[in-house]
Structures are given as structure tokens and as C-alpha cells.
Design a protein around this motif. Structure first.
Motif, PDB file in Angstrom:
ATOM      1  N   LEU A 104       0.826  -1.206   0.000  1.00 21.12           N
ATOM      2  CA  LEU A 104       0.000   0.000   0.000  1.00 21.12           C
ATOM      3  C   LEU A 104       0.863   1.261   0.000  1.00 21.12           C
ATOM      4  O   LEU A 104       0.590   2.222  -0.725  1.00 21.12           O
ATOM      5  N   LEU A 105       1.908   1.271   0.826  1.00 19.37           N
ATOM      6  CA  LEU A 105       2.791   2.436   0.894  1.00 19.37           C
ATOM      7  C   LEU A 105       3.555   2.632  -0.409  1.00 19.37           C
ATOM      8  O   LEU A 105       3.782   3.764  -0.848  1.00 19.37           O
ATOM      9  N   LYS A 106       3.954   1.514  -1.032  1.00 16.17           N
ATOM     10  CA  LYS A 106       4.673   1.612  -2.318  1.00 16.17           C
ATOM     11  C   LYS A 106       3.744   2.185  -3.393  1.00 16.17           C
ATOM     12  O   LYS A 106       4.173   3.031  -4.198  1.00 16.17           O
ATOM     13  N   ASP A 107       2.490   1.731  -3.406  1.00 16.67           N
ATOM     14  CA  ASP A 107       1.513   2.273  -4.357  1.00 16.67           C
ATOM     15  C   ASP A 107       1.291   3.757  -4.097  1.00 16.67           C
ATOM     16  O   ASP A 107       1.188   4.562  -5.037  1.00 16.67           O
ATOM     17  N   LYS A 108       1.200   4.118  -2.810  1.00 17.65           N
ATOM     18  CA  LYS A 108       1.016   5.527  -2.450  1.00 17.65           C
ATOM     19  C   LYS A 108       2.216   6.351  -2.908  1.00 17.65           C
ATOM     20  O   LYS A 108       2.058   7.441  -3.463  1.00 17.65           O
ATOM     21  N   GLN A 109       3.412   5.825  -2.696  1.00 16.94           N
ATOM     22  CA  GLN A 109       4.631   6.532  -3.106  1.00 16.94           C
ATOM     23  C   GLN A 109       4.657   6.751  -4.618  1.00 16.94           C
ATOM     24  O   GLN A 109       4.995   7.843  -5.087  1.00 16.94           O
ATOM     25  N   MET A 118      -3.865  12.492  -1.644  1.00 17.67           N
ATOM     26  CA  MET A 118      -3.087  11.343  -1.156  1.00 17.67           C
ATOM     27  C   MET A 118      -2.598  11.585   0.273  1.00 17.67           C
ATOM     28  O   MET A 118      -1.427  11.434   0.582  1.00 17.67           O
ATOM     29  N   SER A 119      -3.530  12.022   1.149  1.00 15.71           N
ATOM     30  CA  SER A 119      -3.276  12.283   2.574  1.00 15.71           C
ATOM     31  C   SER A 119      -2.397  13.509   2.807  1.00 15.71           C
ATOM     32  O   SER A 119      -1.904  13.718   3.913  1.00 15.71           O
ATOM     33  N   VAL A 120      -2.193  14.332   1.780  1.00 18.46           N
ATOM     34  CA  VAL A 120      -1.454  15.594   1.929  1.00 18.46           C
ATOM     35  C   VAL A 120      -2.441  16.748   1.812  1.00 18.46           C
ATOM     36  O   VAL A 120      -3.144  16.870   0.808  1.00 18.46           O
ATOM     37  N   ASN A 121      -2.507  17.587   2.841  1.00 18.43           N
ATOM     38  CA  ASN A 121      -3.402  18.740   2.825  1.00 18.43           C
ATOM     39  C   ASN A 121      -2.712  19.915   2.144  1.00 18.43           C
ATOM     40  O   ASN A 121      -1.883  20.601   2.739  1.00 18.43           O
ATOM     41  N   GLU A 147       5.984  14.656   2.079  1.00 15.83           N
ATOM     42  CA  GLU A 147       5.221  13.410   2.254  1.00 15.83           C
ATOM     43  C   GLU A 147       5.878  12.255   1.500  1.00 15.83           C
ATOM     44  O   GLU A 147       5.894  11.122   1.993  1.00 15.83           O
ATOM     45  N   ILE A 148       6.425  12.535   0.322  1.00 20.69           N
ATOM     46  CA  ILE A 148       7.127  11.500  -0.444  1.00 20.69           C
ATOM     47  C   ILE A 148       8.331  10.995   0.340  1.00 20.69           C
ATOM     48  O   ILE A 148       8.600   9.791   0.389  1.00 20.69           O
ATOM     49  N   GLU A 149       9.057  11.912   0.976  1.00 18.00           N
ATOM     50  CA  GLU A 149      10.231  11.525   1.752  1.00 18.00           C
ATOM     51  C   GLU A 149       9.830  10.668   2.963  1.00 18.00           C
ATOM     52  O   GLU A 149      10.472   9.652   3.261  1.00 18.00           O
ATOM     53  N   LYS A 150       8.745  11.060   3.649  1.00 22.13           N
ATOM     54  CA  LYS A 150       8.265  10.268   4.789  1.00 22.13           C
ATOM     55  C   LYS A 150       7.832   8.873   4.337  1.00 22.13           C
ATOM     56  O   LYS A 150       8.151   7.873   4.985  1.00 22.13           O
ATOM     57  N   THR A 151       7.091   8.814   3.228  1.00 25.12           N
ATOM     58  CA  THR A 151       6.619   7.535   2.709  1.00 25.12           C
ATOM     59  C   THR A 151       7.792   6.666   2.269  1.00 25.12           C
ATOM     60  O   THR A 151       7.801   5.453   2.500  1.00 25.12           O
ATOM     61  N   ARG A 152       8.797   7.289   1.648  1.00 23.73           N
ATOM     62  CA  ARG A 152       9.982   6.539   1.205  1.00 23.73           C
ATOM     63  C   ARG A 152      10.699   5.903   2.392  1.00 23.73           C
ATOM     64  O   ARG A 152      11.122   4.738   2.327  1.00 23.73           O
ATOM     65  N   ARG A 153      10.818   6.652   3.497  1.00 25.94           N
ATOM     66  CA  ARG A 153      11.482   6.110   4.691  1.00 25.94           C
ATOM     67  C   ARG A 153      10.701   4.926   5.255  1.00 25.94           C
ATOM     68  O   ARG A 153      11.289   3.929   5.685  1.00 25.94           O
TER      69      ARG A 153
END
Length: 216
Positions: free
Chosen positions: A29-34, A99-102, A161-167
Motif C-alpha cells: 500500500l505504501l509503495k503504491d502511495k509513493q 493522497m493524505s497531503v493537505n 510526504e514522499i520523503e516520509k513515505t519513502r522512509r
């Protein structure tokens, strides 16, 4: 490969299998979100670049008109003409979720909406047409300037958000999931070893019993 410090029991094995399944689903799910965040981020970066070029071009035109107006009018009169604006403009800022980013949604609110002459804070009799053109061009570019600010802020938030998701993806992919797999493998080996030991002991007991019966 590191493994978790747990007791090698069947109960722990069942728990770890559930955790591995959950971690694997979460990773997907996180990879798809990223991937989706990256796609939208690239689109926004392209939009930001196009807007910036357009805004800078229009601003240069407006500044040229101001330069011509300042050459025709005296600096004191030009400053006096624009010193007291009639129009009052505020910015209304709302949020929308991508994508959960306001990200921000910005709009101008004009106090004198509908009054086109409100952008000129002076009378037309003693001012040059170049000044009128400069102010008109500057006013027309303001919505795009606000849109540029909105897009740039959105790009910044999405990059964070991309950086947080990547981590999180990397933590699951290179630490959590491998540790769970290694621990499950270790527990299975221990359980298999214990089972072989139990079978060996039972066979020895059986042999002892058979020898005892034969002797008797």
C-alpha cells in the motif's frame, strides 16, 4: 541477517506469520502511495515550471510599462498617484486532500468586486496611459501569481510526504520484513530440530522397551 529476540514456539511462529502478512500488505500500500505521489508531484512540478515562466514574462512586461511611466511622470507625482489604493484584497486559504497531503487552495477576495476602476487609485486626467497599462497588467497577473504560490507550496508539502513515505517503505522493505522472515525461518528450524529430537528419543525408548521384552 538480524532476527527478532523471541521464543521459538509455535504460538510465536503464528504471531510472526500474521505480522509478516500485515507488513507485506502495508509495504504494498505504501509503495503504491509513493508511486502515485511521485506521479502527481511530477505533474505539479511541470505545472509550476510553466506557471513561473508565464508569471515572470508578464511581470517583466508590467515593469517595463512602469519604467516608461516613470520616465514620463515625475517620481513624486507617480508615488503620490499610487500611494493610496482604493481596492482592498485579501486571500482566502482552504485545504484539499491529495493522497493524505493537505495542500492549500488560495483565492482572492476583492472588497470592490465588479468595480473594474477600483484598481486605479487615481484620476485619469493627470496620469499617463503607460501607468494605466502597467497597473492593469500587474492586476491581471495576480491570480496566476497566487496560483504559482499555491502550486509551489503544494510541491513542498508533497515532497515532504514522499520523503516520509519513502522512509517507511525502506524500513519495511529492508528491515522489518527481512527480520520477520529470518525469525520465522529460525523458529521453523528450531521446531523441526525439536521434532527430530523427540522422534529420536521415542525411537530409543521403543528400542529399550523391545529389548526389555525380549530379555524377559
Amino acid at each position: 541477517m538480524a532476527k527478532l529476540n523471541v521464543n521459538p514456539t509455535r504460538m510465536e511462529l503464528t504471531k510472526l506469520k500474521v505480522r509478516l502478512s500485515t507488513a507485506s500488505r502495508g509495504h504494498k500500500l505504501l509503495k503504491d502511495k509513493q508511486d502515485e505521489l511521485m506521479r502527481r508531484f511530477i505533474e505539479m512540478i511541470r505545472r509550476n515550471k510553466a506557471l513561473r515562466v508565464e508569471v515572470e514574462t508578464e511581470l517583466q512586461k508590467s515593469f517595463k510599462e512602469f519604467l516608461v511611466a516613470s520616465a514620463i511622470m515625475s517620481p513624486e507625482f507617480l508615488q503620490e498617484a499610487v500611494a493610496f489604493p482604493k481596492e482592498s484584497i485579501t486571500v482566502d486559504i482552504k485545504k484539499k486532500n491529495i493522497m493524505s497531503v493537505n495542500v492549500p487552495v488560495m483565492n482572492f477576495i476583492r472588497k470592490l468586486e465588479g468595480d473594474e476602476g477600483s484598481i486605479y487609485p487615481y484620476g485619469f486626467a493627470q496620469t499617463s496611459s503607460e501607468l494605466d497599462d502597467a497597473i492593469s497588467k500587474l492586476y491581471s497577473i495576480m491570480p496566476k501569481l497566487l496560483e504559482l504560490a499555491e502550486v509551489e507550496k503544494s510541491c513542498q508539502l508533497m515532497a515532504d510526504e514522499i520523503e516520509k513515505t519513502r522512509r517507511r517503505v525502506n524500513a519495511l522493505e529492508y528491515r522489518t520484513i527481512p527480520e520477520l522472515k529470518e525469525t520465522i525461518k529460525f523458529i521453523r528450524m528450531k521446531l523441526d530440530e525439536n521434532e527430530r529430537s523427540t522422534i529420536t528419543r521415542l525411537m530409543k525408548v521403543k528400542d529399550i522397551i523391545q529389548k526389555s521384552q525380549e530379555t524377559a
